[in-house]
Design an enzyme around this catalytic site. Structure first.
Site, PDB file in Angstrom:
ATOM      1  N   ARG A 175       0.822  -1.223   0.000  1.00  0.00           N
ATOM      2  CA  ARG A 175       0.000   0.000   0.000  1.00  0.00           C
ATOM      3  C   ARG A 175       0.855   1.272   0.000  1.00  0.00           C
ATOM      4  O   ARG A 175       0.515   2.258   0.647  1.00  0.00           O
ATOM      5  CB  ARG A 175      -0.958   0.047   1.200  1.00  0.00           C
ATOM      6  N   SER A 225     -10.993  -0.479   3.364  1.00  0.00           N
ATOM      7  CA  SER A 225     -10.348  -0.760   4.656  1.00  0.00           C
ATOM      8  C   SER A 225      -9.791   0.532   5.228  1.00  0.00           C
ATOM      9  O   SER A 225      -9.094   1.271   4.527  1.00  0.00           O
ATOM     10  CB  SER A 225      -9.208  -1.754   4.479  1.00  0.00           C
ATOM     11  N   GLU A 302      -4.923   3.416   6.246  1.00  0.00           N
ATOM     12  CA  GLU A 302      -4.809   3.228   4.794  1.00  0.00           C
ATOM     13  C   GLU A 302      -5.558   4.371   4.095  1.00  0.00           C
ATOM     14  O   GLU A 302      -5.120   4.895   3.079  1.00  0.00           O
ATOM     15  CB  GLU A 302      -5.411   1.871   4.398  1.00  0.00           C
TER      16      GLU A 302
HETATM   17  C1  LIG Z   1     -15.568  -0.607  -1.288  1.00  0.00           C
HETATM   18  C2  LIG Z   1     -14.094  -0.325  -1.444  1.00  0.00           C
HETATM   19  C3  LIG Z   1     -13.222  -1.409  -1.576  1.00  0.00           C
HETATM   20  C4  LIG Z   1     -11.841  -1.178  -1.708  1.00  0.00           C
HETATM   21  N1  LIG Z   1     -11.001  -2.261  -1.864  1.00  0.00           N
HETATM   22  C5  LIG Z   1      -9.663  -2.043  -1.992  1.00  0.00           C
HETATM   23  C6  LIG Z   1      -8.756  -3.156  -2.162  1.00  0.00           C
HETATM   24  O1  LIG Z   1      -9.150  -4.319  -2.209  1.00  0.00           O
HETATM   25  N2  LIG Z   1      -7.444  -2.882  -2.282  1.00  0.00           N
HETATM   26  C7  LIG Z   1      -6.941  -1.598  -2.258  1.00  0.00           C
HETATM   27  O2  LIG Z   1      -5.720  -1.416  -2.382  1.00  0.00           O
HETATM   28  N3  LIG Z   1      -7.761  -0.539  -2.099  1.00  0.00           N
HETATM   29  C8  LIG Z   1      -9.099  -0.728  -1.970  1.00  0.00           C
HETATM   30  N4  LIG Z   1      -9.944   0.354  -1.800  1.00  0.00           N
HETATM   31  C9  LIG Z   1      -9.377   1.709  -1.705  1.00  0.00           C
HETATM   32  C10 LIG Z   1      -9.362   2.490  -3.043  1.00  0.00           C
HETATM   33  O3  LIG Z   1     -10.310   1.983  -3.920  1.00  0.00           O
HETATM   34  C11 LIG Z   1      -8.012   2.428  -3.722  1.00  0.00           C
HETATM   35  O4  LIG Z   1      -7.020   2.931  -2.880  1.00  0.00           O
HETATM   36  C12 LIG Z   1      -7.989   3.207  -5.056  1.00  0.00           C
HETATM   37  O5  LIG Z   1      -6.880   2.794  -5.776  1.00  0.00           O
HETATM   38  C13 LIG Z   1      -8.000   4.715  -4.905  1.00  0.00           C
HETATM   39  O6  LIG Z   1      -8.137   5.309  -6.205  1.00  0.00           O
HETATM   40  P1  LIG Z   1      -8.872   6.715  -6.403  1.00  0.00           P
HETATM   41  O7  LIG Z   1      -8.802   7.085  -7.837  1.00  0.00           O
HETATM   42  O8  LIG Z   1     -10.221   6.666  -5.797  1.00  0.00           O
HETATM   43  O9  LIG Z   1      -7.903   7.665  -5.570  1.00  0.00           O
HETATM   44  P2  LIG Z   1      -8.349   8.910  -4.661  1.00  0.00           P
HETATM   45  O10 LIG Z   1      -9.025   8.382  -3.437  1.00  0.00           O
HETATM   46  O11 LIG Z   1      -9.066   9.912  -5.479  1.00  0.00           O
HETATM   47  O12 LIG Z   1      -6.938   9.487  -4.259  1.00  0.00           O
HETATM   48  C14 LIG Z   1      -6.073   8.785  -3.374  1.00  0.00           C
HETATM   49  C15 LIG Z   1      -4.708   9.496  -3.389  1.00  0.00           C
HETATM   50  O13 LIG Z   1      -4.097   9.265  -4.657  1.00  0.00           O
HETATM   51  C16 LIG Z   1      -3.650  10.493  -5.189  1.00  0.00           C
HETATM   52  N5  LIG Z   1      -3.728  10.416  -6.656  1.00  0.00           N
HETATM   53  C17 LIG Z   1      -4.817  10.046  -7.394  1.00  0.00           C
HETATM   54  N6  LIG Z   1      -4.518  10.093  -8.696  1.00  0.00           N
HETATM   55  C18 LIG Z   1      -3.215  10.504  -8.790  1.00  0.00           C
HETATM   56  C19 LIG Z   1      -2.338  10.767  -9.874  1.00  0.00           C
HETATM   57  N7  LIG Z   1      -2.724  10.632 -11.160  1.00  0.00           N
HETATM   58  N8  LIG Z   1      -1.080  11.193  -9.585  1.00  0.00           N
HETATM   59  C20 LIG Z   1      -0.674  11.373  -8.302  1.00  0.00           C
HETATM   60  N9  LIG Z   1      -1.464  11.148  -7.239  1.00  0.00           N
HETATM   61  C21 LIG Z   1      -2.720  10.711  -7.476  1.00  0.00           C
HETATM   62  C22 LIG Z   1      -4.613  11.528  -4.629  1.00  0.00           C
HETATM   63  O14 LIG Z   1      -4.053  12.828  -4.662  1.00  0.00           O
HETATM   64  C23 LIG Z   1      -4.811  11.004  -3.218  1.00  0.00           C
HETATM   65  O15 LIG Z   1      -3.775  11.461  -2.370  1.00  0.00           O
HETATM   66  C24 LIG Z   1     -11.330   0.152  -1.672  1.00  0.00           C
HETATM   67  C25 LIG Z   1     -12.233   1.235  -1.551  1.00  0.00           C
HETATM   68  C26 LIG Z   1     -13.603   1.005  -1.436  1.00  0.00           C
HETATM   69  C27 LIG Z   1     -14.518   2.172  -1.330  1.00  0.00           C
END
Ligand SMILES: Cc1cc2nc3c(=O)[nH]c(=O)nc-3n(C[C@H](O)[C@H](O)[C@H](O)COP(=O)(O)OP(=O)(O)OC[C@H]3O[C@@H](n4cnc5c(N)ncnc54)[C@H](O)[C@@H]3O)c2cc1C
Length: 316
Positions: A175, A225, A302
């Site tokens: 992570r 999580s 996380e």
């Molecule tokens: C129901 C549910 C289940 C999930 N299951 C998992 C799982 O199994 N495994 C897991 O790892 N995660 C899981 N997650 C967490 C989440 O989905 C992941 O961490 C996902 O990859 C976040 O992507 P996002 O586009 O929503 O990022 P955001 O939440 O929009 O951003 C997260 C961070 O990334 C940064 N960021 C985003 N895009 C960029 C970019 N292009 N360049 C630089 N920085 C950037 C943002 O600035 C921020 O700091 C889950 C979430 C939910 C709601």
């Protein structure tokens, strides 16, 4: 403050029609929490994004790059920043390699690679969010993560320079990636996959989605999580699930206002309707306290909490 010295005056002038004022970020996070952004823009073109970042840097305006907001707890006061929602989502295939822009949805990408006869990412089916967010936090499950597939990428550094880092430059760990520390904005990545069997890939995807339907909230808003699993004492051993420790300290049933621990998974905090970031933070602090007192283990978040005030002009 005189209007000429307002930090957004120059940005508003240079990007007419693009920047919106006071947009509630609760609309753009899966938690459904977060106050207004001073300025908000949706950007689907890398050149436009680079121009906007450069202009924000010149005006010393802090920038926050938003994917799908599925790993975030944004402050109730919102963000004193320009929030850029990443809509760059082009995908291009070169043999077994897929070049994908960072705003593409991770799950839709997985389906698309399978349609193209490529295998590898099925394990991650159902993880919400964009490819950029996935790389930032090295998203994954079942011991595998997106970083395992990344060959090279393109990012914008805080000073505006564009670089093409390779996998080794990302310092991928559980992570974790260098994007959490270097303030770069990821534009695109190249992932290396292998030839696959569409039918078998689709079967695995259905299996993973069914597991997620059982384990994760279907109706209530959440950010996945809340805490990371705990590093093993000996290398090679499995991580201790934070959910197990939280279960043992009776976290299920805890609630602060409209923030509650999910009944089926003690490491997920759900928003029952009108939860605030303050309530989530209070609940998370109590969950941490119980695990610390019972097991002497410090849980680490996380989900990223984003305070209202950010340092000037960083990407993530
Ligand atoms: C129901 C549910 C289940 C999930 N299951 C998992 C799982 O199994 N495994 C897991 O790892 N995660 C899981 N997650 C967490 C989440 O989905 C992941 O961490 C996902 O990859 C976040 O992507 P996002 O586009 O929503 O990022 P955001 O939440 O929009 O951003 C997260 C961070 O990334 C940064 N960021 C985003 N895009 C960029 C970019 N292009 N360049 C630089 N920085 C950037 C943002 O600035 C921020 O700091 C889950 C979430 C939910 C709601």
């Amino acid at each position: 403050m005189a209007s000429t010295s307002h930090p957004y005056t120059e940005l508003d002038r240079r990007f007419p029609g693009l920047l919106q004022e006071n947009i509630p970020l609760s609309r753009y996070t899966t938690f459904g929490i977060g106050g207004p952004a001073d300025r908000f823009a949706e950007v689907g073109d890398p050149i436009r994004l680079a121009e906007l970042l450069a202009a924000a840097r010149e005006s010393a305006v802090p920038v926050f790059l938003l994917g799908e907001g599925s790993n975030l707890l944004i402050d109730d006061a919102g963000l004193r920043a320009l929030v850029i929602r990443n809509r760059m989502d082009r995908i291009h295939y070169e043999g077994q390699q897929v070049r994908v822009e960072s705003g593409a949805g991770f799950h839709p990408l997985i389906l698309d690679t399978v349609d193209h006869g490529l295998a590898g990412l099925e394990f991650a089916a159902g993880i919400p969010g964009t490819v950029g967010g996935a790389v930032w936090g090295n998203a994954g499950c079942y011991g595998r993560a997106i970083g395992d597939f990344l060959l090279r990428a393109r990012w914008i550094e805080p000073d505006g320079r564009i670089r093409e880092p390779e996998r080794g430059d990302f310092d991928f760990a559980y992570r974790d990636s260098v994007l959490k520390r270097n303030g770069c904005v990821l534009l695109e990545t190249v992932l290396e996959l292998s030839p696959g069997n569409r039918q078998e890939s689709r079967r695995i995807i259905e299996e993973k989605l069914a597991l997620r339907r059982q384990k994760h909230p279907q109706e209530q808003a959440c950010a996945g999580s809340y805490f990371k699993n705990i590093d093993p004492e000996e290398p090679g051993q499995q991580r201790i699930p934070a959910g197990r420790l939280l279960d043992e300290v009776g976290a299920k049933g805890l609630r602060v206002g409209d923030a509650a621990v999910f009944a089926k998974h003690a490491n997920i905090i759900v928003n029952l309707g009108a939860a605030t970031a303050r309530e989530v933070l209070e609940l998370a602090a109590e969950m941490k306290r119980r695990v610390r007192e019972e097991f002497g283990i410090e849980l680490h978040e996380e989900v990223r909490y984003v305070p209202a005030e950010l340092p000037p002009s960083r990407g993530g």
